[in-house]
Design an enzyme around this catalytic site. Structure first.
Site, PDB file in Angstrom:
ATOM      1  N   SER A 177      30.145  69.799  25.081  1.00 40.04           N
ATOM      2  CA  SER A 177      30.252  68.477  25.697  1.00 40.04           C
ATOM      3  C   SER A 177      28.931  68.127  26.386  1.00 40.04           C
ATOM      4  CB  SER A 177      31.455  68.451  26.645  1.00 40.04           C
ATOM      5  OG  SER A 177      31.810  67.124  26.968  1.00 40.04           O
ATOM      6  N   GLU A 206      38.887  65.452  18.635  1.00 39.45           N
ATOM      7  CA  GLU A 206      38.157  65.340  19.900  1.00 39.45           C
ATOM      8  C   GLU A 206      38.778  64.340  20.880  1.00 39.45           C
ATOM      9  OE1 GLU A 206      35.527  67.039  20.969  1.00 39.45           O
ATOM     10  OE2 GLU A 206      34.291  67.630  19.266  1.00 39.45           O
ATOM     11  N   HIS A 219      39.297  67.824  22.356  1.00 36.50           N
ATOM     12  CA  HIS A 219      38.054  68.173  23.041  1.00 36.50           C
ATOM     13  C   HIS A 219      38.289  69.336  24.011  1.00 36.50           C
ATOM     14  CE1 HIS A 219      33.992  67.062  24.372  1.00 36.50           C
ATOM     15  NE2 HIS A 219      34.389  67.152  25.633  1.00 36.50           N
TER      16      HIS A 219
END
Length: 520
Positions: free
Chosen positions: A205, A333, A438
């Protein structure tokens, strides 16, 4: 002969130079010397951990919003059995003991000496406003992967990314911290049995967006030999509403001039204006500044000495370190972001609001997107919107980044696809099952918060395979290892799921041909 050399070394050095003299099965020491002084770590299972080692001076007082400086030397032996405080974030209080005195690293290495080990430097995620190195317990990665793992704290939010006209380092203080941590790892790797000539930077990230930027930074050139980019490419863009309904379009990087304008706006809100704005801001308490920190999420500045070019432009032009890169993301995600919005307010994403979300995100192309992603294809509006955002923002930009990299260096692509991965985000929205959302890949490499979240044999098996891939890549630049399915270099991702590791056509699965012709 070796014994004589070791005796001579012992007479002049208490550092990692002695590591080369140890028997392969002799326990490595819990007290070692780094460049600023000696540190005493702890044993944890088959690993040694050295937690909370300062890699820079505290960026407090007059050093707030200055580039990091090497730590001051200390005398005696510093106990490093527990991590330093997290970098300032969230709401201050006894349950959130974060601090501006936070520039620490945590080192995890095998207890047994294994020769010169690859070094893996981890940059955490959290939108550039949250998180810390201590959240990622690296015992499994270090011991199973036979690696030295360094997890890093770096300045966050307003403390890490404030820009002001005339302020050296504007918008790049957190980025500068990451570069300083890489320098520290190079200087001190041998003290922990690591090879300073074999350093891999890896992140997820915001950590991945930072890693991609590091590839393009002249100041980081030569500080690492390989890179792993997980869920955050240089070309990542979110359309309007892409991070949260009503939020403007965004990306991780901003021109330095914009960053300085945003800094001036924050300073004005804090009644700090004119020539004395910086001094005024430095006079504010951490608690006074923290409410303004979220404004500096995804705010890494380019057009600066540390980051001269927009990383996306630099990548396309080939202006990056041509080191081997492993790059990928998770198959679903955006489900975590969408479920978070629905959990906050169930009326934000519904069949009724879906057309408006598409219109705000894609303007005149909204009709094309609606036809391509009709609600009739999905069990819920939340899943429809999550699929649009996953494809348009995350997956296709990652694949495009892999193509840009592969034009000039060796690339291994992947997509994490365990549909029953641990729900690390704690989101429970029946209409948007998390799947491979995610951050759900993180428990396969780390014990998050010191906890093993993998509850069955299939998940643990996938974790062993992934640790093997990541550590083999750190060792040689090739993730392949004995007993694991073959991973071929290139832009076709290897799908990572229990019992189903195979190459997939992710570009087709995420409709990237469509998105390449759909401007935003």
């Amino acid at each position: 002969m070796l014994r004589g050399v070791c005796t001579a070394l012992a007479a002049v050095s208490a550092t990692g130079a002695l590591m080369a003299c140890r028997s392969p099965h002799e326990p490595a020491p819990l007290t070692v010397r780094v460049d600023a002084g000696s540190v005493r770590g702890i044993a944890k299972g088959e690993a040694r951990q050295f937690l909370g080692i300062p890699y820079a001076q505290p960026p407090t007082g007059a050093l707030r919003w200055t580039l990091p400086r090497e730590p001051r030397p200390w005398s005696g032996v510093k106990d490093v059995g527990k991590p330093g405080k997290d970098c300032a974030q969230g709401s201050p209080g006894p349950k959130n003991p974060s601090s501006e005195d936070c520039l620490y690293v945590n080192v995890t290495a095998p207890r047994e000496h294994h020769g010169s080990l690859p070094v893996m430097v981890w940059l955490h995620g959290g939108g550039f406003t949250q998180g810390s190195g201590k959240d990622y317990d690296a015992v499994r990665l270090a011991t199973e992967g036979k690696a030295v793992v360094v997890t890093v704290n770096y300045r966050l939010g307003m403390f890490g990314y404030l820009g002001l006209p005339g302020l050296a380092g504007s918008g790049d203080f957190g980025f500068a911290d990451q570069i300083a941590a890489l320098r520290w790892a190079r200087r001190n790797a041998s003290a922990f049995g690591g090879d300073p000539r074999n350093v891999t930077v890896f992140g997820q990230s915001a950590g991945a967006m930072s890693t991609c930027a590091l590839l393009t930074s002249p100041a980081a050139r030569g500080l690492f030999d390989k890179a792993v980019i997980s869920s955050g490419s240089c070309g990542l863009r979110w359309p309007a509403g892409g991070l949260f309904p009503g939020a403007p379009a965004d990306r991780p990087y901003v021109p330095v001039a914009q960053g300085q304008d945003d800094g001036l706006a924050a300073a004005e809100e804090l009644d700090c204006t004119g020539a004395g704005a910086l001094a005024c801001l430095r006079g504010k308490t951490t608690a006074e500044l923290l409410p303004h920190s979220p404004s500096f999420a995804d705010h890494l500045a380019y057009g600066t000495r540390l980051l001269p070019r927009d990383p996306a432009v630099a990548l396309r032009a080939g202006a990056f370190a041509h080191v081997p890169v492993l790059i990928g993301g998770t198959r679903d995600e955006a489900r975590s972001f969408v479920a978070g919005a629905i959990q906050y307010d169930p009326e934000l994403i519904t069949a009724r609001t879906y057309p408006r979300l598409l219109k705000e995100a894609f303007g005149r192309h909204a009709g094309r997107v609606a036809a391509r992603y009709p609600l009739s294809r999905f069990p819920s509006a939340g899943l429809a919107w999550a699929t649009v955002l996953t494809d348009a923002s995350w997956a296709c930009s990652t694949l495009a980044g892999a193509r840009d990299l592969a034009a000039r260096t060796t690339v291994y692509s992947y997509e994490f696809a365990d549909e029953d991965a641990p729900n690390v985000n704690g989101l429970h929205v029946p209409d948007v099952p998390q799947g491979a959302a995610h951050a759900t890949d993180l428990p396969y490499l780390f014990d998050l918060g010191g906890r093993d979240l993998l509850v069955n044999r299939e998940r643990k098996g996938l974790a062993r395979t992934m640790v093997g891939y990541w550590s083999a890549f750190a060792r040689t630049g090739d993730p392949n290892h004995r007993g694991a399915p073959r991973w071929r270099p290139g832009t076709a991702p290897l799908s990572l799921a229990p019992g189903a590791i195979r190459t997939v056509d992710a570009a087709a699965e995420h409709d990237c041909g469509f998105w390449a012709t759909t401007a935003r």
